[in-house]
Design a protein around this motif. Structure first.
Motif, PDB file in Angstrom:
ATOM      1  N   THR A   1       3.730   5.693  -5.838  1.00  0.00           N
ATOM      2  CA  THR A   1       3.497   5.493  -7.336  1.00  0.00           C
ATOM      3  C   THR A   1       2.365   6.564  -7.757  1.00  0.00           C
ATOM      4  OG1 THR A   1       3.915   3.321  -7.295  1.00  0.00           O
ATOM      5  CG2 THR A   1       2.879   4.058  -9.341  1.00  0.00           C
ATOM      6  N   ASP A   2       1.178   6.979  -6.925  1.00  0.00           N
ATOM      7  CA  ASP A   2       0.082   7.501  -7.384  1.00  0.00           C
ATOM      8  C   ASP A   2       0.428   9.258  -7.010  1.00  0.00           C
ATOM      9  OD1 ASP A   2      -1.173   5.499  -7.900  1.00  0.00           O
ATOM     10  OD2 ASP A   2      -2.333   5.365  -6.166  1.00  0.00           O
ATOM     11  N   ALA A   3       1.561   9.382  -6.705  1.00  0.00           N
ATOM     12  CA  ALA A   3       2.094  10.856  -6.080  1.00  0.00           C
ATOM     13  C   ALA A   3       1.995  11.908  -7.366  1.00  0.00           C
ATOM     14  CB  ALA A   3       3.314  10.940  -5.462  1.00  0.00           C
ATOM     15  N   GLU A   4       1.503  12.991  -7.317  1.00  0.00           N
ATOM     16  CA  GLU A   4       1.664  14.157  -8.383  1.00  0.00           C
ATOM     17  C   GLU A   4       2.469  15.109  -7.806  1.00  0.00           C
ATOM     18  OE1 GLU A   4      -2.363  15.107  -9.438  1.00  0.00           O
ATOM     19  OE2 GLU A   4      -2.663  13.055 -10.294  1.00  0.00           O
ATOM     20  N   ILE A   5       3.158  15.659  -8.602  1.00  0.00           N
ATOM     21  CA  ILE A   5       4.050  17.101  -8.286  1.00  0.00           C
ATOM     22  C   ILE A   5       3.226  18.219  -8.357  1.00  0.00           C
ATOM     23  CG2 ILE A   5       6.132  18.301  -8.673  1.00  0.00           C
ATOM     24  CD1 ILE A   5       6.497  15.649  -7.749  1.00  0.00           C
ATOM     25  N   TYR A   6       3.196  19.076  -7.504  1.00  0.00           N
ATOM     26  CA  TYR A   6       2.244  20.235  -7.263  1.00  0.00           C
ATOM     27  C   TYR A   6       3.032  21.519  -6.867  1.00  0.00           C
ATOM     28  CZ  TYR A   6      -1.503  23.597  -6.510  1.00  0.00           C
ATOM     29  OH  TYR A   6      -2.266  24.763  -6.572  1.00  0.00           O
TER      30      TYR A   6
ATOM     31  N   TYR B   1       0.743  -1.209   0.126  1.00  0.00           N
ATOM     32  CA  TYR B   1      -0.034  -0.210  -0.106  1.00  0.00           C
ATOM     33  C   TYR B   1       0.958   1.108   0.130  1.00  0.00           C
ATOM     34  CZ  TYR B   1      -4.365  -2.371   0.497  1.00  0.00           C
ATOM     35  OH  TYR B   1      -5.765  -3.052   0.398  1.00  0.00           O
ATOM     36  N   LYS B   2       1.993   1.221   0.872  1.00  0.00           N
ATOM     37  CA  LYS B   2       2.776   2.340   0.577  1.00  0.00           C
ATOM     38  C   LYS B   2       3.358   2.655  -0.641  1.00  0.00           C
ATOM     39  CE  LYS B   2       6.913   1.975   2.592  1.00  0.00           C
ATOM     40  NZ  LYS B   2       8.239   1.688   3.467  1.00  0.00           N
ATOM     41  N   ALA B   3       3.847   1.658  -1.125  1.00  0.00           N
ATOM     42  CA  ALA B   3       4.442   1.615  -2.586  1.00  0.00           C
ATOM     43  C   ALA B   3       3.431   2.192  -3.483  1.00  0.00           C
ATOM     44  CB  ALA B   3       4.897   0.411  -3.074  1.00  0.00           C
ATOM     45  N   GLN B   4       2.155   1.856  -3.305  1.00  0.00           N
ATOM     46  CA  GLN B   4       1.207   2.500  -4.322  1.00  0.00           C
ATOM     47  C   GLN B   4       0.946   3.854  -4.043  1.00  0.00           C
ATOM     48  OE1 GLN B   4      -0.484   0.631  -6.722  1.00  0.00           O
ATOM     49  NE2 GLN B   4      -1.207   2.420  -7.354  1.00  0.00           N
ATOM     50  N   LEU B   5       0.895   4.183  -2.648  1.00  0.00           N
ATOM     51  CA  LEU B   5       0.608   5.574  -2.422  1.00  0.00           C
ATOM     52  C   LEU B   5       2.055   6.492  -3.312  1.00  0.00           C
ATOM     53  CD1 LEU B   5      -0.185   5.717   1.282  1.00  0.00           C
ATOM     54  CD2 LEU B   5      -1.621   6.266  -0.688  1.00  0.00           C
TER      55      LEU B   5
ATOM     56  N   PRO C   1       2.214   8.245   7.071  1.00  0.00           N
ATOM     57  CA  PRO C   1       3.332   8.909   7.232  1.00  0.00           C
ATOM     58  C   PRO C   1       4.588   8.243   6.637  1.00  0.00           C
ATOM     59  CG  PRO C   1       2.665   7.607   9.319  1.00  0.00           C
ATOM     60  CD  PRO C   1       1.644   7.632   8.262  1.00  0.00           C
ATOM     61  N   GLN C   2       4.786   6.955   6.362  1.00  0.00           N
ATOM     62  CA  GLN C   2       5.775   6.401   5.802  1.00  0.00           C
ATOM     63  C   GLN C   2       5.917   6.787   4.491  1.00  0.00           C
ATOM     64  OE1 GLN C   2       4.996   2.437   6.655  1.00  0.00           O
ATOM     65  NE2 GLN C   2       6.015   2.219   8.796  1.00  0.00           N
ATOM     66  N   ALA C   3       4.684   6.552   3.645  1.00  0.00           N
ATOM     67  CA  ALA C   3       4.803   7.326   2.284  1.00  0.00           C
ATOM     68  C   ALA C   3       5.339   8.721   2.223  1.00  0.00           C
ATOM     69  CB  ALA C   3       3.377   6.949   1.671  1.00  0.00           C
ATOM     70  N   ALA C   4       4.909   9.511   3.080  1.00  0.00           N
ATOM     71  CA  ALA C   4       5.143  10.990   3.250  1.00  0.00           C
ATOM     72  C   ALA C   4       6.719  10.934   3.312  1.00  0.00           C
ATOM     73  CB  ALA C   4       4.241  11.799   4.318  1.00  0.00           C
ATOM     74  N   ASN C   5       7.387  10.182   3.978  1.00  0.00           N
ATOM     75  CA  ASN C   5       8.809  10.188   4.221  1.00  0.00           C
ATOM     76  C   ASN C   5       9.629   9.746   3.112  1.00  0.00           C
ATOM     77  OD1 ASN C   5       8.815  11.477   6.886  1.00  0.00           O
ATOM     78  ND2 ASN C   5       8.452   9.241   7.767  1.00  0.00           N
ATOM     79  N   ASP C   6       8.882   8.695   2.493  1.00  0.00           N
ATOM     80  CA  ASP C   6       9.721   8.189   1.281  1.00  0.00           C
ATOM     81  C   ASP C   6       9.601   9.058   0.200  1.00  0.00           C
ATOM     82  OD1 ASP C   6      10.276   5.857   2.648  1.00  0.00           O
ATOM     83  OD2 ASP C   6       9.088   4.655   1.496  1.00  0.00           O
ATOM     84  N   LEU C   7       8.523   9.843   0.127  1.00  0.00           N
ATOM     85  CA  LEU C   7       8.423  10.847  -1.131  1.00  0.00           C
ATOM     86  C   LEU C   7       9.543  12.004  -1.050  1.00  0.00           C
ATOM     87  CD1 LEU C   7       4.586  11.279  -1.140  1.00  0.00           C
ATOM     88  CD2 LEU C   7       6.166  10.251  -2.973  1.00  0.00           C
TER      89      LEU C   7
ATOM     90  N   PHE D   1      -3.585  11.532  -2.976  1.00  0.00           N
ATOM     91  CA  PHE D   1      -4.991  11.411  -2.363  1.00  0.00           C
ATOM     92  C   PHE D   1      -5.385  10.196  -2.787  1.00  0.00           C
ATOM     93  CE2 PHE D   1      -4.037  15.886  -3.633  1.00  0.00           C
ATOM     94  CZ  PHE D   1      -4.540  16.755  -2.400  1.00  0.00           C
ATOM     95  N   SER D   2      -5.694   9.462  -1.683  1.00  0.00           N
ATOM     96  CA  SER D   2      -6.161   8.050  -1.819  1.00  0.00           C
ATOM     97  C   SER D   2      -7.396   7.726  -0.999  1.00  0.00           C
ATOM     98  CB  SER D   2      -4.974   7.036  -1.588  1.00  0.00           C
ATOM     99  OG  SER D   2      -5.572   5.645  -1.672  1.00  0.00           O
ATOM    100  N   ASP D   3      -8.538   6.789  -1.431  1.00  0.00           N
ATOM    101  CA  ASP D   3      -9.285   6.381  -0.400  1.00  0.00           C
ATOM    102  C   ASP D   3      -9.183   4.627  -0.511  1.00  0.00           C
ATOM    103  OD1 ASP D   3      -9.985   5.763  -2.998  1.00  0.00           O
ATOM    104  OD2 ASP D   3     -12.144   6.782  -2.998  1.00  0.00           O
ATOM    105  N   SER D   4      -8.220   4.180  -0.943  1.00  0.00           N
ATOM    106  CA  SER D   4      -8.084   2.708  -1.016  1.00  0.00           C
ATOM    107  C   SER D   4      -7.156   1.944   0.101  1.00  0.00           C
ATOM    108  CB  SER D   4      -7.673   2.292  -2.450  1.00  0.00           C
ATOM    109  OG  SER D   4      -6.062   2.924  -2.494  1.00  0.00           O
ATOM    110  N   VAL D   5      -6.761   2.716   0.910  1.00  0.00           N
ATOM    111  CA  VAL D   5      -5.885   2.440   1.993  1.00  0.00           C
ATOM    112  C   VAL D   5      -6.850   1.944   3.408  1.00  0.00           C
ATOM    113  CG1 VAL D   5      -3.986   2.766   3.770  1.00  0.00           C
ATOM    114  CG2 VAL D   5      -4.071   3.622   1.398  1.00  0.00           C
ATOM    115  N   PRO D   6      -6.871   0.646   3.737  1.00  0.00           N
ATOM    116  CA  PRO D   6      -7.647   0.261   4.877  1.00  0.00           C
ATOM    117  C   PRO D   6      -7.301   1.144   6.187  1.00  0.00           C
ATOM    118  CG  PRO D   6      -6.774  -1.432   3.667  1.00  0.00           C
ATOM    119  CD  PRO D   6      -6.004  -0.274   3.175  1.00  0.00           C
ATOM    120  N   ALA D   7      -8.253   1.422   7.052  1.00  0.00           N
ATOM    121  CA  ALA D   7      -8.259   2.061   8.213  1.00  0.00           C
ATOM    122  C   ALA D   7      -6.951   1.410   9.141  1.00  0.00           C
ATOM    123  CB  ALA D   7      -9.329   2.211   9.030  1.00  0.00           C
TER     124      ALA D   7
END
Length: 646
Positions: free
Chosen positions: A533-538, A527-531, A558-564, A545-551
């Motif tokens: 991958t879905d990133a856009e540069i703004y 799931y982190k890798a998918q987040l 936060p792990q995906a935010a760090n990797d980005l 923005f995702s609604d597919s990650v289970p609660a």
């Protein structure tokens, strides 16, 4: 009709006999003058008949005519009648009978005039409050009263412009920079600071006074405060340039604005300065009746903490625990390793005080599930209880310790906080509006790397025995909290951070065991890798923005935010995930972007390099719009600051 016939005959004559053109032009000119004079005479005569007191045909008309207040009556949007006061005072002696009111007084609006407060109009160099009643359109009558209050409004404007604003100014880095300098360099830098502040206040009608070695008080008029706010407290940038050779010199400014009295203004300034210092300094906080506004805060915080304060706080908390029968510890909603680690540390603190204690945590939404599981394996699972269970056992003799947050809105259990009579707060995040303001002890250090670092220091000032001391597992929990918020000691670290880590290492913390607490399952890694991958540069920021990650896998946010942040060209990262109950946003940066300021626009908070927000009752699309707007607004303010400095 005669004039029209005359004009038609003249035009026909000019067409038949062009030689008579001069004669025709003369006739038309005479006709125009005669018609104009007759219209003017007719309008004046009609006006006299309609509004003259002597010609008043009714008692009401006579009453209006005798009034000293200008009165005008409209029908169908045109002027039907007015008294002498309206003609002389408002129209300057000009008759406007039968003319449309939109041409007579363009700013006049009947709908506004019918309001209880009336309509404020500036016309002919005078200011009026217009009150009206009647039918706004159609054949009905509308009566308007023009109350000339020019003098009153000018005096009121002058009163507001001269309201005193109290300004408290503190040199943030006085102890860290100036005291380390040679006497001559210190005098030079202090003199430059004094000169900059004197020039800053000298441009106004206010005054400046030094009240201590590193503090000043100033009082300026509201008219000048408006200019200061418009320039976004340019003195912050000017002072920052003073000590660049020896070290950064920064100011924190607290302003009490539009207060009813000077005493109230001073109290508001104290609150504002406390807020500015609590947010890391190098900024101005303005407190008014509408709330707080912040300006500046572009530099990194300079570590300035006293071990004496840590010892005093530890002693105060020990005394409070001695007076309590039980202790409950809780952090923020969606607790992470820092919240859980610092809570575990305070749990040991309570046990050292021989008080029954427990950590309140919602395990289903916690981001530190690995840590809780480690304690269960060690036979300490009973130390963690759910919020609903804690709400049943809290009473007036229970001490509630809140760690890793100071905001009421994001507590693990707001109901538990409201039920508590005695509250202690331990936090390191920059102070935000809506903080807990009724705690007995408010240990807030924005210069610390983490709440776990603060708790590690407190534990060093309480007596421990060999049998009753911090266990290796508890030390590892605290070290994990420090490593999380410093990203493995790479950001927001100071000397005290490494001292705390060394202490925990002596207490038996194993770094390899701590590293395992950060491990994730294959599913969460996917799931982190998918987040990522879905990133856009703004605007130089990576946004997801995702609604597919289970609660239950919200730890990957936060792990995906760090990797980005490891991507070239990415100055900040924002990951927003809709888990059904709320939209959680994690923000990270390397320091060039202040993500705390951006998250505050969404109701969150944090630090310069690490912040977050939790948006309830908000769709993912709405959250996306708000986040992108906040990023755009921040980038625009950055651009404005750069242009101003250049």
């Amino acid at each position: 009709m005669l004039s029209a016939a005359c004009i038609a005959l003249c035009v026909a004559l000019a067409l038949v006999k062009p030689t008579y053109l001069v004669f025709v032009v003369g006739v038309l000119l005479v006709v125009g003058i005669v018609v104009g004079l007759n219209i003017r005479w007719f309008r004046h005569r009609l006006a006299r008949l309609l509004h003259g007191a002597s010609d008043a045909s009714s008692a009401a008309q006579g009453s209006f005519a005798a009034m000293s207040v200008p009165v005008v009556i409209l029908t169908g949007g045109s002027v039907a009648w007015y008294n002498d006061a309206f003609r002389d005072d408002v129209m300057g002696g000009r008759d406007v009978c039968l003319l449309p009111m939109s041409k007579v007084v363009p700013a006049f609006m009947p709908a506004l005039a019918k309001e209880k407060t009336g309509q404020n109009i500036e016309f002919g160099g005078q200011r009026y409050s217009v009150y009206g009643s009647g039918v706004e359109a159609g054949d009905g009558l509308f009566v308007a009263y023009f109350v000339n209050n020019t003098t009153l409004k000018r005096q009121a404007g002058e009163y507001l412009a001269t309201r005193p604003a109290v300004m408290l100014i503190a040199v943030d880095t006085y102890d860290e920079i100036l005291k380390e300098m040679k006497e001559s360099d210190r005098a030079r830098v202090a003199g430059e600071i004094d000169l900059a502040l004197e020039q800053f206040i000298g441009a106004t009608t206010g005054f400046l006074r030094r009240i201590s070695a590193s503090r000043y008080i100033a009082v300026v008029e509201e008219r000048h405060m408006q200019e200061i706010v418009k320039n976004r407290f340019s003195i912050l940038d000017k002072v920052r340039e003073i000590g660049e050779e020896a070290g950064t010199v920064t100011l924190s400014i607290g302003v009490g604005r539009l207060a009813a009295t000077l005493r109230e203004g001073e109290a508001m300034a104290v609150q504002a300065l406390d807020m500015a210092l609590g947010r890391g300094g190098d900024q101005a906080a303005v407190k008014s009746a509408e709330g707080f506004e912040f300006y500046g805060g572009v530099s990194r915080s300079v570590e300035k903490r006293s071990k004496v304060k840590s010892r005093i706080i530890a002693s105060a908390i020990k005394d409070l625990m001695a007076q309590s029968e039980s202790v409950l510890i809780m952090g923020h909603r969606a607790s992470d390793l820092d919240a859980l680690g610092s809570a575990v540390g305070m749990l040991r603190f309570a046990k050292l005080c021989s008080k029954p204690a427990a950590v309140v945590v919602n395990e289903r939404q916690s981001l530190g599930a690995n840590l809780i599981e480690e304690f269960r394996r060690a036979g300490c699972g009973d130390d963690f209880i759910e919020p609903d269970e804690a709400e049943k056992c809290i009473d007036k003799n229970t001490l509630l310790v809140i760690v890793d947050t100071h905001l009421k809105a994001i507590l693990e259990s707001p109901e538990l906080y409201r039920a508590a009579k005695t509250v202690v707060v331990i936090d390191h995040h920059r102070k935000c509006v809506g903080h807990i303001d009724d705690s007995v002890v408010f240990y807030h250090e924005p210069y610390a790397s983490s709440a776990s670092e603060l708790v590690s220091e407190l534990l060093q000032y309480i007596d421990m025995t060999k049998e009753n001391r911090l266990t290796p597992l508890e030390a590892q929990a605290l070290l994990a909290g420090i490593m999380l918020d410093t990203r493995n000691f790479s950001l927001h670290t100071g000397v005290r951070t490494f001292e705390a880590a060394a202490y925990l290492r002596r207490m038996g913390a194993q770094t390899q065991a701590v590293k395992k607490l950060f491990n994730s399952s294959f599913e969460s890694y996917a799931y982190k890798a998918q987040l990522v991958t879905d990133a856009e540069i703004y605007m130089g920021c990576a946004v997801v923005f995702s609604d597919s990650v289970p609660a239950e896998l919200s730890v990957v946010v936060p792990q995906a935010a760090n990797d980005l942040l490891t991507i070239n060209g990415v100055e900040a990262s924002f990951v927003a995930v809709d888990n059904g109950a709320q939209v959680s946003v994690s923000a990270r940066s390397m320091g060039d972007v202040n993500v705390q300021v951006i998250m505050e626009k969404l109701g969150g908070g944090g630090h310069l390099t690490m912040a977050g927000a939790q948006l309830r009752n908000t769709s993912l699309e709405e959250a996306k719009r708000r986040l992108l707007d906040a990023i755009s607004e921040y980038r625009e303010s950055q651009r404005t600051e750069k242009q101003k400095n250049s």
